[in-house]
Design a protein around this motif. Structure first.
Motif, PDB file in Angstrom:
ATOM      1  N   SER A   1      -4.805   9.021   3.310  1.00  0.00           N
ATOM      2  CA  SER A   1      -4.629   7.662   3.834  1.00  0.00           C
ATOM      3  C   SER A   1      -5.086   7.555   5.288  1.00  0.00           C
ATOM      4  O   SER A   1      -5.334   6.450   5.786  1.00  0.00           O
ATOM      5  CB  SER A   1      -3.157   7.236   3.718  1.00  0.00           C
TER       6      SER A   1
ATOM      7  N   TYR B   1       3.250   1.167  -5.224  1.00  0.00           N
ATOM      8  CA  TYR B   1       4.470   1.068  -4.428  1.00  0.00           C
ATOM      9  C   TYR B   1       4.913  -0.391  -4.363  1.00  0.00           C
ATOM     10  O   TYR B   1       4.087  -1.299  -4.267  1.00  0.00           O
ATOM     11  CB  TYR B   1       4.227   1.589  -3.016  1.00  0.00           C
TER      12      TYR B   1
ATOM     13  N   LYS C   1       0.821  -1.211   0.000  1.00  0.00           N
ATOM     14  CA  LYS C   1       0.000   0.000   0.000  1.00  0.00           C
ATOM     15  C   LYS C   1       0.854   1.260   0.000  1.00  0.00           C
ATOM     16  O   LYS C   1       0.529   2.253  -0.644  1.00  0.00           O
ATOM     17  CB  LYS C   1      -0.932   0.001   1.219  1.00  0.00           C
ATOM     18  N   LYS C   2       1.954   1.218   0.731  1.00  0.00           N
ATOM     19  CA  LYS C   2       2.807   2.404   0.831  1.00  0.00           C
ATOM     20  C   LYS C   2       4.220   1.964   1.166  1.00  0.00           C
ATOM     21  O   LYS C   2       4.433   1.063   1.975  1.00  0.00           O
ATOM     22  CB  LYS C   2       2.282   3.344   1.929  1.00  0.00           C
TER      23      LYS C   2
END
Length: 324
Positions: free
Chosen positions: A251, A110, A88-89
């Motif tokens: 987020s 990512y 996700k990140k």
């Protein structure tokens, strides 16, 4: 038997190609060339404009050199294929090759540092010319401050110029109609379906004087510097907007989902908010959450149609294009 015929035809005098200026594009093709192209008869195999481009380059007033190779103007490389581990990140945003032509590219997602690849080898660097080499091949861009050190997938040819003054000149050549046609076709006009580094060894380019190259290079570098400045101003404007509206990072905005353990997002919608629509794509919980935050921060929420915001909103009607 066919191979013997092809060899005999190869040794035979080549017929001159006749190209018509009529609206219907056509050209004559020798039998030897047809056999050499795998006995293909489709007109697309013998692209008229590509053949004209090759003729124009060969007849130009400057000496011809190759784009790549030992004596060429550039070196280039592609990266090996790898399986991405999406997260996700992370600190490794990755871009798709098609995004190189965007003014302000955004990452596709990512990847994890556990991805089995040397991530630093995927980075592009300022001054490199980027070229899509599969799928829609031939899209060209230049790495400026905006994309410097960005991570791209393997389907992208990284081109380094041996002489810095050639950067803008080669970029312009590849962006031009003639240069792009030569890049994606061979000397017979057949379309190349995939570009490797070695392909540049056979791509001819006029070797213009340094004075011309320098002038073109300065203009291209300046144009990309202005893009960098524009992108920096956009970032500043967005940061100012977020600060003044007191918005948290998207987020961190929580939405009311029914079961957070499920990968599929599920949520409730009041009957009064259905608006006659039962499709999930019409109801976006994150939008409602953002509006609630704006209202809580004492910001007036209105619509684009508010006369204080816009004087008019129009949607042009459909029309049939007439290409001359």
């Amino acid at each position: 038997m066919v191979d013997n015929l092809a060899r005999k035809l190869d040794n035979a005098p080549k017929a001159n190609i006749e190209i018509s200026e009529a609206p219907v594009k056509w050209c004559s093709v020798s039998l030897a060339e047809m056999v050499e192209r795998g006995k293909r008869l489709e007109a697309s195999v013998f692209d008229v404009e590509a053949r004209q481009a090759w003729d124009l380059i060969n007849d130009n007033k400057y000496p011809i050199t190759s784009l790549g190779g030992v004596n060429g103007l550039t070196t280039s490389y592609t990266c090996g294929r790898f399986k991405r581990i999406w997260v996700k990140k992370s600190e490794y945003p990755i871009y798709q090759p098609s995004s190189i032509v965007d003014i302000k590219p955004t990452p596709d997602g990512y990847i994890s540092k556990k991805t089995n690849v040397n991530i630093d080898s995927l980075r592009v660097h300022k001054g490199q010319i980027l070229l899509t080499c599969s799928g829609t091949i031939g899209k060209t861009s230049l790495v400026s401050q905006t994309l410097d050190n960005a991570i791209f997938s393997h389907d992208l040819l990284r081109i380094d110029c041996k002489n810095p003054v050639d950067i803008g000149y080669i970029y312009t050549y590849l962006k031009s109609k003639i240069g792009s046609q030569i890049l994606i076709t061979n000397k017979y006009g057949a379309v190349i379906t995939h570009i490797e580094s070695e392909h540049l060894d056979t791509v001819p380019i006029p070797n213009a004087p340094d004075a011309i190259k320098s002038k073109i290079n300065d203009l291209i570098i300046q144009s990309y510097a202005l893009r960098d400045e524009s992108n920096a101003l956009i970032d500043q404007a967005q940061a100012l907007l977020v600060k003044e509206l007191n918005l948290p990072p998207i987020s961190e905005i929580k939405i009311d989902t029914l079961d957070k353990s499920k990968s599929v997002q599920t949520f409730n919608v009041k009957l009064s908010e259905m608006a006659g629509r039962a499709d999930a794509s019409y109801h976006v919980p994150i939008v409602d959450a953002i509006v609630d935050i704006l209202k809580k921060n004492a910001a007036e929420v209105t619509t684009v149609g508010d006369e204080r915001i816009s004087s008019d909103i129009i949607l042009p009607g459909r029309f049939k294009e007439s290409i001359c």
